[in-house]
Scaffold this motif. Sequence first.
Motif, short mmCIF file in Angstrom:
data_model
loop_
_atom_site.label_atom_id
_atom_site.label_comp_id
_atom_site.label_asym_id
_atom_site.label_seq_id
_atom_site.Cartn_x
_atom_site.Cartn_y
_atom_site.Cartn_z
N CYS A 197 0.83 -1.21 0.00
CA CYS A 197 0.00 0.00 0.00
C CYS A 197 0.87 1.27 0.00
N PRO A 198 0.72 2.12 -1.01
CA PRO A 198 1.62 3.28 -1.13
C PRO A 198 1.44 4.31 -0.02
N THR A 199 0.28 4.30 0.64
CA THR A 199 0.02 5.34 1.65
C THR A 199 -0.09 4.77 3.06
N ALA A 201 -2.23 2.77 4.25
CA ALA A 201 -3.62 2.95 4.71
C ALA A 201 -4.15 1.75 5.48
N ILE A 202 -3.52 0.57 5.28
CA ILE A 202 -3.97 -0.61 6.04
C ILE A 202 -3.18 -0.56 7.35
N LEU A 208 -8.68 -0.47 7.81
CA LEU A 208 -8.31 0.51 6.80
C LEU A 208 -8.60 1.92 7.31
N CYS A 213 -6.41 6.15 2.30
CA CYS A 213 -6.58 5.24 1.15
C CYS A 213 -6.80 6.04 -0.14
N ILE A 214 -6.07 5.68 -1.17
CA ILE A 214 -6.14 6.42 -2.44
C ILE A 214 -7.54 6.35 -3.05
N SER A 215 -8.23 5.23 -2.87
CA SER A 215 -9.60 5.11 -3.40
C SER A 215 -10.54 6.11 -2.74
N CYS A 240 -7.96 2.65 -6.68
CA CYS A 240 -6.63 2.05 -6.52
C CYS A 240 -6.85 0.55 -6.37
N ILE A 242 -4.07 -1.61 -6.00
CA ILE A 242 -2.77 -2.20 -5.65
C ILE A 242 -2.90 -3.35 -4.64
N CYS A 243 -3.71 -3.15 -3.59
CA CYS A 243 -3.78 -4.21 -2.56
C CYS A 243 -4.53 -5.44 -3.05
FE1 SF4 Z 1 -3.74 1.11 -0.07
FE2 SF4 Z 1 -4.67 1.39 -2.55
FE3 SF4 Z 1 -5.47 -0.63 -1.05
FE4 SF4 Z 1 -6.24 1.85 -0.44
S1 SF4 Z 1 -6.79 0.70 -2.27
S2 SF4 Z 1 -5.52 0.29 0.98
S3 SF4 Z 1 -4.37 2.99 -1.01
S4 SF4 Z 1 -3.37 -0.27 -1.78
#
Ligand code: SF4
Length: 394
Positions: A197-199, A201-202, A208, A213-215, A240, A242-243
């Motif tokens: 997770c780039p931010t 957020a988890i 979460l 969270c980018i979303s 997003c 990514i996860c």
């Molecule tokens: Fe992180 Fe993206 Fe998943 Fe949100 S959606 S928890 S920012 S990886």
Amino acid sequence: MTFTEKIKTHAQKLGFELIGVTPAEESQTIRLYEKWLEKGYAGKMEYLEKHLPLKRDPRNCLPEAKSVISLAINYYTLDPAQELVENPARGQISRYAWGDDYHEVIRAKIRELTEFIDEAGGKELKQKIYVDTGPIIEREYAQKAGLGWIGKNTNFINWQSGSWYFLAELLVSVELEYDWQLPRGSCGTCTLCIEACPTDAIVAPNVLDSRLCISYLNIELKDSIPRELRPRMGNLIFGCDICQEVCPWNSMATPTSEVGFQPREENIAPNLLSLINMSQAEFSKRFRNSPVKRAKRRGFLRNVAVALGNWGNRRAVPALKRALNDDEALVRGHAAWALGVIGGGSAKDALDARLGVETEAQVIDEIKDALRVMAQSTQKVVLADPLAHSDGND
Ligand code: SF4
Ligand code: SF4
């Protein structure tokens, strides 16, 4: 065939891959949800707080409800070329938003299911449909019905096909045969989503913080995106994944045949420069009947401006200069940020000119900050190379 079996068979025919039935009774995870709200993790999604009393029990939504039919439909389609999605000159839109608005697609299917139930079970039956955003803790009921489990990334995961699923529920005022089996599969010791997770957020397994969270930042948040998070958003302009992309359970996903979820070509890695100066009419036309319209033009262009700043290429300056004069203050503010990150004489001139006429306090603050960032990076260049005097790029 029993009534429950008939319902399940019909739901399958309509395209739902996973179907489970549980009693309509009090939520067992509501306390966790309350704690999550108390910590402020919902950010500015006030509707989640408003939904709390209804979420305690599905019978608060439909007093006559006896059963919850949990339905899951796969939206996985294709894997676009990696070099395309990773190209910083292009934006990434979440998979679930590549096709038509899933609310419409799924609601139409469940309406058909309700007609079938009416015919088979009698018109006196009461029913209520929820697709994705309703006041029901949908993952709890799906898990209870044995359809899958809730992963550490907070997504619903099925052990055979992963997490690319939309969930929906149908409340009905009749007792059915219930599914009690425990879901197979688990996250085990895996922590890939937390690490990816780039931010960050988890904040803990299954927890979460939406504010990070980018979303949330590029869809739900209607205001300015916190400056410190913008560089971490890369080229993600809507949602997003990514996860979910890193989740090993998704390696078994198989493409859906649902026509409405097939990607619109223009939603796969669109060129950022083709988006940043879209008028309202162009935005409405391009994203007609698409989930992307939820961000609205102002929010979407805000996200595109952030992605252009993260691209960092001087080729974006002319388009960002136009965005700096957009009617929406939100767009102007984020365009200013992007120009500050990209830097150069032309970007600075545009920021100076806009500062002379700008009246919105928030945009003035963004422009001043962008000019400060620019001055700092110029200073760094001069310190690193005392002979440097021009970027030669404008
Ligand atoms: Fe992180 Fe993206 Fe998943 Fe949100 S959606 S928890 S920012 S990886
Ligand atoms: Fe669970 Fe690993 Fe998937 Fe995260 S990436 S949801 S920890 S299996």
